[in-house]
Every structure is written in C-alpha cells, then in structure tokens.
Design an enzyme around this catalytic site. Structure first.
Site, PDB file in Angstrom:
ATOM      1  N   ARG A  64      34.063  80.637 113.421  1.00 19.71           N
ATOM      2  CA  ARG A  64      33.963  79.895 114.686  1.00 19.71           C
ATOM      3  C   ARG A  64      32.551  79.658 115.198  1.00 19.71           C
ATOM      4  NH1 ARG A  64      38.919  77.914 113.984  1.00 19.71           N
ATOM      5  NH2 ARG A  64      40.609  79.333 114.530  1.00 19.71           N
ATOM      6  N   ASN A  94      34.800  73.997 110.097  1.00 20.22           N
ATOM      7  CA  ASN A  94      35.312  73.254 111.253  1.00 20.22           C
ATOM      8  C   ASN A  94      34.861  73.908 112.560  1.00 20.22           C
ATOM      9  OD1 ASN A  94      37.030  75.407 110.700  1.00 20.22           O
ATOM     10  ND2 ASN A  94      38.855  74.370 111.427  1.00 20.22           N
ATOM     11  N   HIS A 148      42.533  71.121 102.301  1.00 21.60           N
ATOM     12  CA  HIS A 148      43.682  71.435 103.164  1.00 21.60           C
ATOM     13  C   HIS A 148      44.660  70.284 102.965  1.00 21.60           C
ATOM     14  CE1 HIS A 148      45.262  72.497 107.442  1.00 21.60           C
ATOM     15  NE2 HIS A 148      46.143  71.765 106.810  1.00 21.60           N
ATOM     16  N   ASN A 247      49.243  76.722 110.541  1.00 27.82           N
ATOM     17  CA  ASN A 247      49.252  75.499 109.770  1.00 27.82           C
ATOM     18  C   ASN A 247      48.581  75.755 108.424  1.00 27.82           C
ATOM     19  OD1 ASN A 247      49.270  72.900 108.899  1.00 27.82           O
ATOM     20  ND2 ASN A 247      47.622  72.203 110.210  1.00 27.82           N
ATOM     21  N   ASP A 274      42.870  82.924 105.571  1.00 28.14           N
ATOM     22  CA  ASP A 274      42.871  81.856 106.580  1.00 28.14           C
ATOM     23  C   ASP A 274      42.757  82.468 107.982  1.00 28.14           C
ATOM     24  OD1 ASP A 274      42.812  79.422 107.793  1.00 28.14           O
ATOM     25  OD2 ASP A 274      44.905  78.901 107.398  1.00 28.14           O
ATOM     26  N   HIS A 278      41.812  82.940 117.703  1.00 27.76           N
ATOM     27  CA  HIS A 278      41.850  82.090 118.898  1.00 27.76           C
ATOM     28  C   HIS A 278      41.785  82.975 120.125  1.00 27.76           C
ATOM     29  CE1 HIS A 278      42.606  78.284 116.976  1.00 27.76           C
ATOM     30  NE2 HIS A 278      43.571  78.812 116.257  1.00 27.76           N
TER      31      HIS A 278
END
Lengths: 394, 307
Positions: A64, A94, A148, A247, A274, A278
């Site tokens: 992150r 990301n 992905h 996901n 993965d 959060h």
C-alpha cells in the site's frame, strides 16, 4: 559472524534435501549444510524438533505504500511478513501513485534490481492487444507479466461467486468464466509469442485445467493460488461477512478440489497470499460498498499446514516448494534455496505448535481476515534474513 | 414474542413465528376498520423509518402501522438528511439509537444492509427491503392475503414470474411459502433467473404458462424497465408478450386462483389492465394486509418489555 542452526529437519525442495542437519551461516550467507557441524566461537541455535526451510517467498502482496499508508506501509507489511515466516515479498504496484516508474520503485526499494515483474493486479487489462505488447516487451528484459485475470465486462458490479450463495443473498455474482476467459487468452498469447506469463490467484477448476493444458503444450505459463482459495468456499460469505469478500471471489468445493489436485500434480507453481490490508472503515460497511481483499501474510503458513497438509494429505515438501523455490523460479530470482553461498534467508517452522488466529495481534495494520478464531497447527517461529533474525518466538 | 429480536428476512424466521405474525395481523385488521383507528399498544415506543430508497407504499404502510398502535414514528429519508453530507449507515444508525428509538425500519439498496445495521444497534431492526436480498414484510402481507382468500397456506401451488434475479419480493416469498408447506414455481426470462434457485426450495420452469398451470396463487413481479437497456431482454414489447400476464394466461390457473403484485404495476407490461382490475386480482387487499402485518411485526418485536 558465525551461526549454527542445530538439529532441525532441513527441508529444501530446491536441492531435494529432507533430513536432520545443521546449517552453518557465515557473514549472512549459507556456508555449509551437513550432519553435526561443530565450529568454535559460533552462536548455536538449537532447533531440534523444528523444521528449517528456505525463507518463504510471497509473490503477491499489497504493502500500500505510497498513497495508502493508513492500510499498510512497508514497515508494518514487512513485520507482518517476518511474523508469517516470509523473507521476500513481491509488492503489487496498485498504489497511489501507481508504482509505474523507476523513481517510485527506487523509493520502494524492494529489491536491488528494481521491479521483479510487471502486473495489472487489481485492474485487469481488457485489451488483448495491450496485453500481448506488454508480454513481449517485458520478456525482452527477462521479466514476467503477472496477470490478474478477469474480464471486466463479465465482472460488472459482481460481489461474490455466482452460484448458490449469490442467489441466496441477492448479491451480484461473478461468473467463473470471467476469470477463465482471460486465463485462456493469456495462455494463447504466451503460446503464440513464446513469452512467459504468470497468472495471479487462480480460483476455479477451469483455470487449473487451462493451465494444465498450457503446460502440456509447452507454454511458459505459470500460476499461483492463495491459501484462502484453497481452503474456503463461497459459504464463508453467508451472513454478509465482508471479511470474506475478495477478488477473485471464494468459489466452491469442486474448485478447491481441483486447486488441490493442481498443487499435487505441479500445475500450480506457487502459493501466494494476495495480502490485501484494508482499514477497518473500508470493511465495516454495507456488503457492496466494502473493499475486496483480505490480509494473509500472518495466516498463510498456518492455514496451509493445517488445512492443506494435515487435513488434505498434501506432502509438506510440496507446499514448501510452492512457497520457496516455486515462486523464485516464476520470478527468475536466486531465492528460495539453501544452496551454499546464497544469502541466509531461512524460515523455522514448529509443525506442532497449536495457535488461534487473533486479528488483533497482527503486525499488519489490516485486521480483515476470514480466519479470525481459526485453530491452526503449525507456525513460523523464527525468520532469518541475510543471517539476521527478523522474527523469533523461540 | 418472536424468537428473534430483528426481522431481517424470512430465511431465518421459524414457521411458528410466521403463524404468530399472521394470526396477530388478522386481529389487527379490525382496528383499521374502526372510526378511531388507534390502540395504545405501543404508546411510548418510537420507530424510525430509515429509507435510503424511494418508497411510497412501504414507508406509508409502516408509518401508519406504528401510528395505529400509538407509537411515535419518524421518517428519515436519505435525500433530506446527513446522509447527503456523507455520513455512513453505521453512524446514522448510532445517532438515531442514541435518541432512544426502539425499532429501525430500513429500506436500502445494498443487499445485507439490514443485517449489517442489526450488528451495530441494540434497537430491533426491521428489513423493509435490502437490495435484491429480502423484503420480509412484503412476503408476510402476501401470505396474509392468500391465507384470507384460501383459508390455508399449505398445499398450494404458487407461481411467481418476472425478474426473479433482482427480486427481494421473490426471495422472501420463496422462503415464506415453502416454509408454510406450499410449492413455489418460478419463471422469467433466462437472463433474469438466478442460478441454483432450486436450492432455495423453488421450482424453476421455462415458461410462465408452465408455472401458472393449475396454480392457486399467481404472483407477478414488477419489471424495472431499465433492465432492458442492460441487454437482459431485447424489448419491452417482447417482454410483455412472453412474460406478461393476460386473461388467457391467467385462465391456465385454477378457476378460483388469485392474482398478486407487490406494486407499483407497469400496466400493460407485466400485467394487462383487464387482469389488474379483474375479479381474481387481490392487489388492493394486499395493501390493507400490509398495514396489518406491519402492525403485527412491530407489536411482536417491540411490544412489551424485553429482557
């Protein structure tokens, strides 16, 4: 500086070593592995009854930073990795801004060499043409594309696996074909262009079958599976538990059985977490507003040893391979081995240690796990990077 | 008293609780026929209608149900509240709770919103429709209407047709009617049929004719016309032709079959005007049952003191 790790069962799939041995570490590198090493002046760590493996590698995690440090940062993510037995972690780009230029990658400073692979994780590339170019271009530098796989038009608004539970809960379903179409596409592109491709977090029986076919055809396609896709079904979402929202979504028992088979027969190359931390506020929401993803670094090994090795009878050598030399090979890195001369990245496992997952004790900033309260057997009790202990419960 | 504190859906409501609610609702109907429509049953109790989606009949129905029982009812609509200022559902609910409400009636576009709310408040939560999940009081009022007309809820053939995939009404009715011992047949465009629906206890069939054949109860669902733009069916005209109910198709049901619709109806699309206004239609009785059922639910959830 000399260290001797004494009396453990050394398990190194890269060299097919499995037996009680001592390991000599000199100046942060593996100097010797054999029975009974006696060196004067060395620090001796007694590891009898433990298992020693090459340091675990996570090919797929989200730290992150930059941009989302409130979810995780490199420090908390690294501590989480160390506590889970991981010595190397590939961070997905990301972030905000995305890790898409060298200045940012240097900033992240994950590996001396810079990026180890390129990925669209979290935002699948819809254009087959763009994916083809990316594969070919990356291959020029001996780098792999980590894809992905998800057709965004089929995914549209999806929340969980399409099936019994999506019908029951009235949540928009994500069909298995959304993943499989892209897996097939990437395999065909890699076949035609003779480039490598790595498929991230496969979740369906169909994906396993496509990859099995690809390998038989000699396509340079590799893939990974997560501990949660190997152990949890869509049923985990019942009661609208947003911690089970991920996901690709949790699928069905039929898919789990196929994924386990893929692990056993070598179709699947790596186990990856993965790890997707959060903030509490991003999960404590109405289901369709909650973020996708779960943390995994601190639960991965325990879940795999308990739910895959112990309960499903998959050999421990197989899963350790998928967490060490397997991912190292995918990335083309000199890691995941205890070969003499390599940096001493080592994980010490207590296979008999019984423990209960407690999200509030995570080193990660993320508390979003569906495994909270799970009773597990087997845990990393010491993590060594470059010969230095980064985590220890011994 | 019911065996649960909240009414989140009919999936987890026991048959005996459904029977109790329906029995109570029947007796409450009498109050609605009085000149002075008020009993003191819930005096001193307060109810918030927390509506995040537009609704006329459900909100009005809950509001009147509370008022007939002397509860203080407050309407909270998302367009005229702090929700517009970005407040989360959790924070809104906590705020309302601190004001001392006994029940929160929630209508929300997210499936699971009522369940989510119930985890964050100590008040009783009543689901007035959550996304495409459940709408339990609608199914209860449908069952009350059917019970009054048929005298029973067991051994009936119930046909539900239309957009099953997106219908919270269908889900709650499938749970409700199968629990009470009836068979529920479902039909609709294949693009609007959810997978594995048979595992919920419903019997999916290919045509609405098959579903309606010999049925005691025929229930049409509202089709949201914007689904057509998403390619779920080619044209409204074609939908009406294959999945709309007219007099001829209704004639396939038993002669004394009754026709229900949760409203509001798209006249000429899922139902022709002749069947809406025909002798078999109980659409207006459903509205009356709605108030009675909601009175019964409120009474059983917040009437009396809870330990």
């Amino acid at each position: 500086m000399k260290k001797v790790l004494k009396g453990a069962r050394v398990l190194d799939p890269s060299q097919k070593i499995d037996g009680i041995k001592d390991i000599l570490i000199v100046d942060g590198h593996i100097a010797d592995i054999k029975e009974e090493i006696e060196i004067s002046g060395a620090e001796v760590i007694d590891l009898s009854g433990k298992i020693v493996t090459p340091g675990l590698i996570d090919i797929h995690a989200h730290f992150r930073e930059p941009g989302y440090e409130y979810k995780e940062d490199i420090e908390s993510g690294s501590m989480s990795a160390a506590a889970g037995g991981f010595t190397a972690v590939a961070c997905m780009p990301n972030t905000n801004p995305p890790l898409d230029n060298s200045a940012l990658i240097e900033y992240v400073d994950m590996a001396q060499a810079g990026a180890v692979a390129f990925s669209d994780d979290g935002k699948p590339v819809a254009s087959s043409s763009l994916m083809r170019k990316a594969m070919v271009y990356a291959a020029m530098f001996d780098k792999v594309i980590i894809d992905h796989c998800e057709d965004p038009t089929l995914f549209e608004g999806g929340q969980i696996n399409e099936g019994r539970v999506s019908t029951l809960l009235g949540l928009a379903g994500i069909p298995k074909a959304a993943e499989e179409i892209m897996v097939a596409r990437d395999i065909l592109l890699a076949k035609e262009m003779q480039t490598p491709v790595h498929i991230a977090h496969i979740s369906t029986k169909g994906s396993v079958e496509l990859l099995r076919w690809a390998k038989r055809e000699g396509v340079r396609a590799t893939c990974e599976v997560t501990p949660h896709h190997l152990t949890l079904t869509e049923e985990a979402v019942l009661g609208f538990d947003t911690n089970a929202k991920v996901n690709p979504p949790l699928r069905t028992q039929e898919d789990i059985d196929a994924l386990l088979e893929g692990l056993k027969d070598g179709t699947i190359d790596a186990i990856a977490t993965d790890h997707a931390p959060h903030h509490f506020d991003e999960k404590d929401l109405e289901f369709d507003k909650a973020a996708f993803g779960m943390v995994g670094l601190e639960t991965a090994l325990g879940v795999i040893l308990t739910k895959v090795v112990e309960e499903k009878d998959i050999p421990i050598n197989t899963v350790i391979e998928k967490m060490t030399i397997g991912p190292a090979k995918v990335l083309g890195l000199e890691l995941g081995t205890l070969k003499i001369g390599v940096p001493a990245d080592i994980t010490v496992i207590d296979i008999n240690k019984e423990w209960t997952v407690d999200k509030d004790k995570f080193f990660s900033k993320g508390r979003n796990t569906p495994f909270h309260g799970f009773k597990l057997k087997g845990k990393a009790v010491m993590t060594i990077v470059d010969g230095k202990v980064t985590y220890s419960e011994i | 008293m019911l065996s649960k504190k909240h009414l989140l859906g009919l999936e987890d409501v026991q048959k005996s609780d459904i029977e109790l609610i329906l029995k109570t609702a029947e007796s409450f109907k009498e109050i609605m026929d009085r000149d002075v429509k008020k009993v003191p049953t819930l005096r001193g109790k307060s109810i918030v209608n927390l509506f995040y989606e537009p609704s006329t009949r459900t909100r009005t129905s809950f509001e009147l149900a509370g008022k007939y029982l002397s509860a203080d009812t407050i309407n909270f609509t998302s367009s005229a509240s702090s929700v517009r200022k970005g407040e989360t559902l959790k924070d809104t609910a906590k705020t309302l709770e601190m004001m001392g409400v006994d029940a929160i009636v929630i209508r929300h576009s997210s499936s699971g919103a009522a369940k989510y709310l119930s985890r964050h408040v100590t008040a009783s939560v009543i689901n007035a429709g959550d996304g495409t999940h459940e709408h339990p009081t609608q199914a209860l009022l449908d069952m009350l209407t059917v019970k009054e007309k048929k005298g029973t809820l067991s051994g009936l053939k119930v046909a539900i047709f239309g957009d099953i995939l997106h219908s919270r009404v269908a889900r709650s009715n499938i749970f409700g009617f199968t629990k009470m011992g009836s068979e529920v047949y479902v039909a609709g465009p294949s693009t609007l049929m959810p997978p594995n629906i048979e595992e919920m206890g419903a019997k999916p069939v290919k045509t609405i004719e098959e579903a309606i054949e010999g049925a005691d109860v025929v229930m049409a669902l509202r089709i949201q016309l914007e689904r057509q733009q998403k390619g779920l069916f080619p044209t409204i005209r074609e939908y009406a032709k294959f999945f709309g109910l007219n007099k001829d198709k209704l004639a396939l049901a038993k002669p004394n079959a009754i026709l229900l619709h949760p409203g509001p109806v798209n006249r000429g699309i899922e139902l022709t005007s002749e069947v809406i206004d025909g002798s078999q239609s109980v659409i207006n009785q459903q509205v009356k049952s709605g108030v009675a059922v909601r009175m019964a639910v409120l009474y059983h959830l917040i009437g009396g003191s809870r330990k």
